[in-house]
Design a protein around this motif. Structure first.
Motif, mmCIF file in Angstrom:
data_model
loop_
_atom_site.group_PDB
_atom_site.id
_atom_site.type_symbol
_atom_site.label_atom_id
_atom_site.label_comp_id
_atom_site.label_asym_id
_atom_site.label_seq_id
_atom_site.Cartn_x
_atom_site.Cartn_y
_atom_site.Cartn_z
ATOM 1 N N MET A 74 36.133 23.217 30.976
ATOM 2 C CA MET A 74 35.768 22.628 29.626
ATOM 3 C C MET A 74 36.211 21.179 30.191
ATOM 4 S SD MET A 74 35.507 24.423 27.809
ATOM 5 C CE MET A 74 35.183 23.233 26.199
ATOM 6 N N ASP A 102 40.926 15.978 39.209
ATOM 7 C CA ASP A 102 41.978 17.329 38.657
ATOM 8 C C ASP A 102 42.702 17.169 40.205
ATOM 9 O OD1 ASP A 102 40.417 20.564 38.210
ATOM 10 O OD2 ASP A 102 42.540 20.556 39.962
ATOM 11 N N GLU A 124 45.816 26.265 29.966
ATOM 12 C CA GLU A 124 46.536 26.258 28.689
ATOM 13 C C GLU A 124 48.441 26.355 28.483
ATOM 14 O OE1 GLU A 124 45.757 24.781 26.097
ATOM 15 O OE2 GLU A 124 45.950 26.552 24.023
ATOM 16 N N LYS A 165 50.941 20.941 30.715
ATOM 17 C CA LYS A 165 50.388 19.188 29.437
ATOM 18 C C LYS A 165 50.546 18.138 29.117
ATOM 19 C CE LYS A 165 46.322 22.425 27.316
ATOM 20 N NZ LYS A 165 45.766 22.354 27.840
ATOM 21 N N ASN A 177 42.169 18.555 25.416
ATOM 22 C CA ASN A 177 41.451 19.754 24.526
ATOM 23 C C ASN A 177 42.223 21.144 23.854
ATOM 24 O OD1 ASN A 177 38.570 21.081 24.596
ATOM 25 N ND2 ASN A 177 39.325 21.416 26.177
ATOM 26 N N SER A 234 43.108 25.165 23.412
ATOM 27 C CA SER A 234 42.498 25.577 21.566
ATOM 28 C C SER A 234 43.868 26.187 20.850
ATOM 29 C CB SER A 234 41.979 26.864 22.790
ATOM 30 O OG SER A 234 41.933 26.813 23.654
#
Ligand code: NAD
Length: 713
Positions: free
Chosen positions: A328, A347, A406, A411, A431, A433
């Motif tokens: 993504m 990253d 995720e 995060k 971002n 989901s």
């Protein structure tokens, strides 16, 4: 009240008239009744003038000749009878035909968009001068609205540019640029946009000298020069191509083809008459209404700021940082760079960063024409991509978009680390989901500047972006995110925070139902076939294989946790995961991709897994399967409306069309539901209520059924 004067008439030379269309009330010129009436009045006056050598028709709006008919006015006639519809077509044809029979030369001088009714008007002129600007587009997009060009588009076009060219242009609905228009014979001259009037006058002079235009008028009013054999061959190849493309869901292109072939051997008057007579076969049909609905959804979306307050100015996003250089992150960075917004990407893994940066450059420098990387583009875009492993380089960005794994804890750690480094006005976005935005914002100092910007995979192809408003997200942040998404060419939809946001919350009930149906006895193929016959681009079973069964199980678990009474934790999905069947990514999903990576084949090992999960052996008709798949999605959509998750029903429809490819010819989930009516839907749900609460009509649906209300009231 007198209608606003939209044309200006001038005489740059005593025997040359110039009509300039510039509607002061509109950003783009469109053909409405007052515009057509005024054109007719001007032609009356010019026809009565002695010694006129020519007329130039141009637009006063740079980059826009005429953007077609006035669709808002057009839809007012949608319930008219077929005679009325035919006579509206005839009136337009007769007006435009005057341009091909005037006692002077007529030339359209075109700069920018010239489509639909505008392209027809220009076509009836004797000649067309096009500006060679990259904005110039010539075309007939009517089929994209379920229509065909009905003001002479199917009659005059094949006579002027040949049947094969006309078939391609009219049935595809795709516009062509100036160079292609010239190659096809649609444009007679290509000039700088500033030169178009001078070139048009020069063309009038040369036509008056050669009188070639009179010969062309005669040729273009008679039959098309083509043999029966050629006609038959063209008809067979074009109709098979169109049928393959439209899969029987969109009738307009085939009808346009039939009209062009059927009218080929007669004169243009007869062809125009067929065009007018048949227009009611497309205008006002369910497909036409659905596609018009989508046009208006898009139009509304373009104007929507994403917030209800009027006096909030969105901030400017000039530079972006993307955290996480995976699938993504790469796509998001590339989407920015392509629109010339500088992107810094980071990253934690140097190898992932290096691979990410190289993928971004590969994507942005891809040139369709040469089907590969274009060194010129790579050279141009490379300075806009900055790969780094240090956080400090992120500090100067206007917007930081997190796209790491995720996991809420990871995060939150990223945000805690970055927030203190950022400028006061900078926006921080995720971002994610599935993870609620409000939860991710919990420890932030400036939660009002935190937001969800949910791109879809693959970013390059998917136009939709969900803009997710957390509890504390400010209007200013929402408006900026919406304006930013539009600036990079995406279609943003604002959604309040909640599990699965909008699209995944609606996709899941549909996907889950597919598995339940298999457990009740339906075959994998039958379920996929039913979804495709409904119009979905891909069946849900194949979609599981594409998305990944592990990813699907993870998303399913999140939704099951949020809505345990409605979301069944699929035992079949669990069993497939336990058998390490993860989908296309490892070659083994519901289908087997070991021999053919793209087209899965049936696999007996899957039959054995299904057998163990099966608790019934019911036979389903295609229609039963379709309704079982779609109704849980519809019921969930009404819950979303009850909860106020979106600001308007239109957001649900546009979100599903752009996010999951909900069939455009159905106009959107709720538009389609309106065609059935709430009472009929409740009736369909009643016998299914025993299956589970996901089939129970919501209060909203029940009320709508009682009082006959529609979603689009
Ligand atoms: P991915 O695994 O391809 O990439 C994640 C990247 O983040 C990896 O390169 C990893 O090294 C890096 N990373 C991990 N921790 C980091 C940190 N602390 N700082 C910087 N980089 C770090 O994942 P993806 O598919 O790109 O998904 C990223 C996010 O986007 C997830 O939240 C996912 O739910 C969401 N999303 C994914 C899809 C999809 O279809 N893949 C669609 C929409 C949204």
């Amino acid at each position: 009240m007198a209608a606003t004067e939209v044309f200006q008439l001038s005489f740059p030379e005593p025997d040359v008239a110039v009509l300039t269309l510039d509607d002061p009330d509109k950003g783009a010129n469109v053909l409405s009744t007052p515009v057509l009436e005024q054109l007719s009045g001007h032609l009356d006056a010019l026809d009565a003038r002695d010694g006129l050598a020519g007329l130039v028709i141009r637009s006063g709006k740079p980059g826009n000749f005429i953007a077609g008919a006035d669709l808002r006015e057009f839809v007012k006639w949608i319930d008219s009878g077929s005679d009325q519809i035919a006579s509206t077509c005839r009136a337009g044809q007769q007006l435009f035909m005057r341009l091909a029979s005037a006692n002077y030369v007529t030339v359209a001088a075109i700069d920018g968009i010239c489509v639909g009714g505008g392209a027809e008007l220009a076509m009836w002129c004797d000649r067309r001068v096009l500006s060679n600007s990259s904005k110039t587009q010539y075309g007939f997009p009517e089929v994209k609205l379920g229509l065909y060009p009905g003001w002479g588009g199917t009659s005059r076009t094949p006579r002027m540019i040949g049947l094969a060219n006309a078939v391609e242009l009219v049935t595809s609905g795709e516009s062509i640029d100036a160079a292609n228009a010239y190659a096809m014979g649609m444009a007679n001259d290509l000039v700088d946009s500033q030169q178009r009037e001078t070139a048009a006058i020069a063309m009038i002079r040369s036509e008056q000298a050669s009188k070639q235009y009179l010969q062309d008028r005669q040729a273009w009013s008679g039959p098309i020069e083509i043999s029966e054999t050629e006609l038959g061959f063209l008809g067979a190849t074009a109709s098979s191509y169109i049928s393959q493309q439209t899969k029987g869901h969109y009738p307009a292109p085939l009808l346009a083809l039939e009209l062009m072939l059927g009218g080929a051997m007669g004169d243009v008057q007869a062809a125009c008459e067929m065009e007018a007579e048949n227009f009611s076969q497309v205008f006002g049909t369910p497909v036409n209404r659905s596609l018009l609905n989508i046009f208006f959804l898009q139009d509304r979306n373009k104007k929507d700021t994403g917030i209800d307050a009027k006096n909030v100015e969105p901030g400017q996003i000039g530079s972006v940082s993307v955290i996480g250089a995976g699938t993504m992150g790469q796509g998001i960075a590339a989407a920015n760079v392509r629109r010339r917004i500088a992107a810094t990407i980071t990253d934690t893994r140097p190898d992932a960063l290096a691979a990410g940066v190289s993928k971004i450059l590969e994507e942005v420098s891809y040139n369709k024409q040469i089907k590969g990387a274009d060194p010129q583009r790579a050279f141009e875009f490379a300075p806009l991509v900055n790969g780094t492993t240090t956080d400090s380089e992120v500090a100067a960005s206007d917007l930081v978009i997190e796209a790491v794994v995720e996991n809420a804890e990871i995060k939150k750690k990223v945000f805690a680390q970055l927030e203190p480094l950022l400028r006061d006005e900078a926006i921080l976005a995720s971002n994610t989901s599935t993870i609620p935005i409000t939860r991710l914002a919990a420890d932030l100092k400036r939660p009002e500047q935190f937001i969800g910007i949910h791109f879809f995979n693959p970013v390059r192809k998917m136009p939709l972006v969900e803009i997710i408003r957390g509890e504390k997200t400010s209007d200013q942040t929402v408006a900026t995110a919406v304006a930013y998404a539009k600036a990079i060419g995406k279609t943003p939809i604002v959604v309040n925070d909640g599990p699965g946001f909008l699209v995944n919350r609606l996709l899941l009930p549909y996907m889950n139902e597919a598995l339940e149906l298999v457990c009740e006895g339906a075959s994998l193929k039958a379920v996929d076939r039913a979804a495709k016959s409904f119009g979905m681009p891909m069946g849900p079973i194949t979609l599981f294989d594409v998305v990944g069964l592990d990813v699907a199980m993870h998303a399913g678990a999140t939704m099951h946790e949020a809505f345990p009474e409605r979301v069944v934790a699929s035992r079949l999905l669990l069993a497939m995961n336990e058998a390490n069947r993860l989908g296309q990514k490892n070659g083994l999903g519901f289908f087997n991709y070991l021999r053919n990576k793209k087209r899965g084949e049936p696999d007996p090992a899957v039959d054995a897994i299904i057998e163990k999960c099966r608790d019934a052996t019911q036979d389903f008709t295609g229609e039963q399967l379709e309704m079982r798949l779609v109704l849980p999605m519809l019921v969930e959509a009404t819950r979303i409306l009850e909860e106020g998750l979106v600001r308007d029903v239109r957001d649900v429809d546009l979100g599903l069309i752009y996010g999951i490819g909900f069939p455009p010819f159905k106009g959107g989930l709720l538009h389609w539901a309106d065609t059935l009516g709430a009472a009929a839907i409740v009736e369909q749900l009643e016998p299914l209520a025993g299956i589970g609460p996901r089939f129970e009509p919501t209060e909203m649906l029940q009320k709508m059924a009682q009082n006959g209300k529609k979603f689009y009231d």
